[in-house]
Design a protein around this motif. Structure first.
Motif, PDB file in Angstrom:
ATOM      1  N   PRO A  40       0.836  -1.199   0.000  1.00 49.47           N
ATOM      2  CA  PRO A  40       0.000   0.000   0.000  1.00 49.47           C
ATOM      3  C   PRO A  40       0.874   1.252   0.000  1.00 49.47           C
ATOM      4  N   HIS A  41       0.425   2.279  -0.693  1.00 47.82           N
ATOM      5  CA  HIS A  41       1.187   3.518  -0.757  1.00 47.82           C
ATOM      6  C   HIS A  41       0.243   4.701  -0.595  1.00 47.82           C
ATOM      7  N   ILE A  42       0.800   5.883  -0.534  1.00 51.84           N
ATOM      8  CA  ILE A  42      -0.015   7.077  -0.286  1.00 51.84           C
ATOM      9  C   ILE A  42      -0.217   7.898  -1.550  1.00 51.84           C
ATOM     10  N   GLY A  43       0.087   7.346  -2.684  1.00 53.09           N
ATOM     11  CA  GLY A  43      -0.182   8.025  -3.948  1.00 53.09           C
ATOM     12  C   GLY A  43       0.894   9.004  -4.381  1.00 53.09           C
ATOM     13  N   LEU A  44       2.155   8.714  -4.073  1.00 50.97           N
ATOM     14  CA  LEU A  44       3.223   9.627  -4.477  1.00 50.97           C
ATOM     15  C   LEU A  44       3.356   9.704  -5.993  1.00 50.97           C
TER      16      LEU A  44
END
Length: 56
Positions: A40-44
């Motif tokens: 999962p990532h934070i949308g960089l």
């Protein structure tokens, strides 16, 4: 810069085990064991696309 109140003596040992010195335990997110979901990532990627645009 104000250091606050500086005690004239060292605090007793019970001072250092107080609850306000406890830090939360930081753990990485749980990953799908099959590997299907990815990390999962934070949308960089979206942020970079918006910030840089077509400059690259």
């Amino acid at each position: 810069m104000d250091p606050g109140v500086v005690p004239s003596r060292r605090p007793p040992e019970s001072f250092w085990i107080a609850d306000y010195f406890r830090m939360p335990v930081f753990r990485p997110p749980e990953l799908d064991r099959a590997g299907a979901g990815g990390v999962p990532h934070i949308g960089l990627d979206s942020l970079l696309s918006a910030a840089i645009g077509d400059a690259l």
